[in-house]
Each structure stands twice: as C-alpha cells, then as structure tokens.
Design an enzyme around this catalytic site. Structure first.
Site, PDB file in Angstrom:
ATOM      1  N   ASP A  67      42.778  50.241  37.764  1.00 23.74           N
ATOM      2  CA  ASP A  67      42.798  49.270  36.666  1.00 23.74           C
ATOM      3  C   ASP A  67      42.186  49.844  35.400  1.00 23.74           C
ATOM      4  O   ASP A  67      41.543  50.904  35.422  1.00 23.74           O
ATOM      5  CB  ASP A  67      42.072  47.984  37.090  1.00 23.74           C
ATOM      6  CG  ASP A  67      40.767  48.240  37.818  1.00 23.74           C
ATOM      7  OD1 ASP A  67      40.212  49.349  37.683  1.00 23.74           O
ATOM      8  OD2 ASP A  67      40.298  47.338  38.517  1.00 23.74           O
ATOM      9  N   ASN A 136      33.515  38.326  44.319  1.00 20.42           N
ATOM     10  CA  ASN A 136      34.477  37.232  44.557  1.00 20.42           C
ATOM     11  C   ASN A 136      35.666  37.700  45.407  1.00 20.42           C
ATOM     12  O   ASN A 136      36.649  36.978  45.544  1.00 20.42           O
ATOM     13  CB  ASN A 136      34.981  36.663  43.222  1.00 20.42           C
ATOM     14  CG  ASN A 136      35.725  37.703  42.396  1.00 20.42           C
ATOM     15  OD1 ASN A 136      35.854  38.847  42.819  1.00 20.42           O
ATOM     16  ND2 ASN A 136      36.215  37.304  41.247  1.00 20.42           N
ATOM     17  N   HIS A 138      37.565  40.366  44.763  1.00 21.08           N
ATOM     18  CA  HIS A 138      38.647  41.088  44.088  1.00 21.08           C
ATOM     19  C   HIS A 138      38.703  42.543  44.534  1.00 21.08           C
ATOM     20  O   HIS A 138      37.677  43.142  44.866  1.00 21.08           O
ATOM     21  CB  HIS A 138      38.584  40.940  42.554  1.00 21.08           C
ATOM     22  CG  HIS A 138      37.516  41.723  41.851  1.00 21.08           C
ATOM     23  ND1 HIS A 138      36.990  41.336  40.644  1.00 21.08           N
ATOM     24  CD2 HIS A 138      36.888  42.884  42.154  1.00 21.08           C
ATOM     25  CE1 HIS A 138      36.099  42.225  40.242  1.00 21.08           C
ATOM     26  NE2 HIS A 138      36.018  43.161  41.146  1.00 21.08           N
ATOM     27  N   GLU A 143      42.055  39.003  40.938  1.00 23.20           N
ATOM     28  CA  GLU A 143      41.057  37.948  41.080  1.00 23.20           C
ATOM     29  C   GLU A 143      41.541  36.884  42.078  1.00 23.20           C
ATOM     30  O   GLU A 143      42.739  36.820  42.394  1.00 23.20           O
ATOM     31  CB  GLU A 143      40.821  37.306  39.709  1.00 23.20           C
ATOM     32  CG  GLU A 143      40.335  38.291  38.648  1.00 23.20           C
ATOM     33  CD  GLU A 143      38.864  38.684  38.787  1.00 23.20           C
ATOM     34  OE1 GLU A 143      38.370  38.829  39.926  1.00 23.20           O
ATOM     35  OE2 GLU A 143      38.210  38.840  37.746  1.00 23.20           O
TER      36      GLU A 143
END
Ligand code: PGA
Length: 257
Positions: A67, A136, A138, A143
C-alpha cells in the site's frame, strides 16, 4: 494456516527474515510482497544484515508493496516509498526499478489501481507476501468491511488506523485520509503469506483473527482461505490464545516445551 510462536519480538522478526532469505536464496528472481509498519522494521534490519554479512543477493528480486498513502510525494518522510527506500531498498543490492509501490500521487487513482494489478500479474504474481496486522484486523490498508475478493483499490482509512498511524506524522492532521492498497483478493492470490504480529496490543486482534471464520469485519480472516499462510507471533501477541481451540490452525512450535 500455520502458527509459530517465538519467545520475543526480536526472535520472531529474525525467524521471518530467515524464511524470506531462504526463499530468495532458493529463487533469486523471487517476487516479494512487502509491508510497512513498526512490526516489520526489524525484519528489514535482519535482511540488510544478511545482505552485508552473508551476501544475500537481491539483484534479481522484484518487490511489490501492499500500500501507499494517497497524496504524499515519494520523498515525504511518512510515505511508504520513503520507508522502504530507507529501511531496505537502498541498503541492499535491489534495483530501484524492480521495486514497486502504488503511486499515491497519480492523477487518476482508479487507473493507478488497475495499473498496479497489471504490474503484479506481468511479474508472474507474488511469490511470498509479508504482512503485518492492524489493531482492527486490517492487512495492507483493507479496513473492516472490505470485500474479501477485492483487488487493488482506494481505501478511506478508518478512525482506528488514523489513531494508530497519525502519531507518526509531525502533526496528526497531516496524515492522509486515503490510501491505495492491494485488495484482499490480491493478497489471497499470493503464493505464500507470512503474517508477523508482536506485542500485547496485537493479542486481541490475533485471537479474533485466528478464531473467526472469514468475515469482512476482520479483514485478516481472509487468510484462513489461503493455502500457504504462516502466522508468526511473539508470546505477547499470542497471550490471548491460551486454552483456545483454533480450528484449521496448525501450531508448529510450542514454547512451553
Ligand atoms: P504496525 O502496523 O506494524 O506499525 O503495528 C501494522 C499494520 O497496521 O498493518
């Protein structure tokens, strides 16, 4: 899914670096998928050591990162291009032309996502993908709520991710609201995945990831569908696994031996 638990973060990172080095030595034209973040920094340090001390050769290797932030120039100290150049690319004999990250400054971001997917395909796909995990769940910047078969796309970053990463920026509001990320489908297509998680703050999400069936609510659970995925933890990240049934997870080492 395989699970390996090491006594501490340094040993876990060293083990991941050793697995990557072994794959590269066996296949010099390896297509490596790379990750950024605090967890993987020591992995790159160990790889640089192996290059300097044992001539680990990156000259024919090609890399694709998971990313990149939207809107940060490559030279920005928080861009992932900058992170990779500093921690690995400029420290070993990688050709910069063989290193790839999505271009977060592309005028047409959707076209950039398509171009990135095509580049991965043209390279023959990713042989070995290194992954971290967010608190979380990811992986990359996929997400919670991300589609399990998504391809490279523009992702709006969640409040959790913004809270986790904005502390790394000079001012929290400098952190971009969006990133380009490989999709969960892109990651699932990689031939082998190594997910490294260390520290007590990852213990909860590791427990949820290892005990849950694949669900968009916890993006890392897509890895249960992967035929060759190994999760490498330190004891702190594994601290909530005690006594749990982990269907589909093979524990390769047991620390208490
Ligand atoms: P971290 O980030 O290694 O800095 O915790 C991992 C991630 O968010 O994927």
């Amino acid at each position: 899914m395989n699970l390996i638990i090491h006594p501490d973060a340094a040993t876990a990172a060293n083990a991941v670096a050793a697995m990557m080095a072994q794959a590269l030595a066996a296949q010099p034209r390896l297509v490596l998928g790379l990750a950024t973040g605090g967890t993987v920094e020591p992995v790159y340090a160990r790889l640089v050591e192996r290059h300097r001390q044992h001539n680990l050769d990156f000259s024919r290797c090609r890399t694709f990162n998971l990313d990149e932030y939207v809107g940060l120039p490559a030279q920005h100290r928080n861009s992932y291009r900058h992170f990779m150049n500093e921690r690995l690319f400029l420290q070993v004999n990688l050709e910069l032309a063989n290193t790839h990250l999505p271009d977060g400054l592309a005028p047409d971001l959707s076209a950039e996502c398509v171009r990135y997917e095509r580049q991965i395909t043209a390279a023959g796909g990713i042989d070995l993908q290194l992954l971290g995990i967010g608190q979380n769940g990811h992986i990359g910047f996929n997400e919670p709520g991300a589609e399990l078969d998504s391809r490279t796309h523009v992702q709006t970053l969640s409040a959790t991710t913004r809270a986790q990463n904005s502390r790394l920026f000079a001012a929290p509001d400098q952190m971009p609201a969006q990133a380009i990320t490989m999709g969960l489908g892109t990651i699932r297509d990689c031939r082998q995945c190594l997910l490294l998680a260390t520290g007590r703050e990852k213990a909860g999400i590791i427990r949820q990831t290892l005990t849950s069936a694949p669900t968009p609510a916890i993006p890392a659970t897509v890895l249960h569908e992967h035929p060759d995925c190994t999760v490498i933890l330190d004891t702190a990240a594994a601290s909530q696994l005690e006594g749990l049934q982990l269907p589909g997870v093979a524990l390769l080492t047991n620390l208490r031996k």
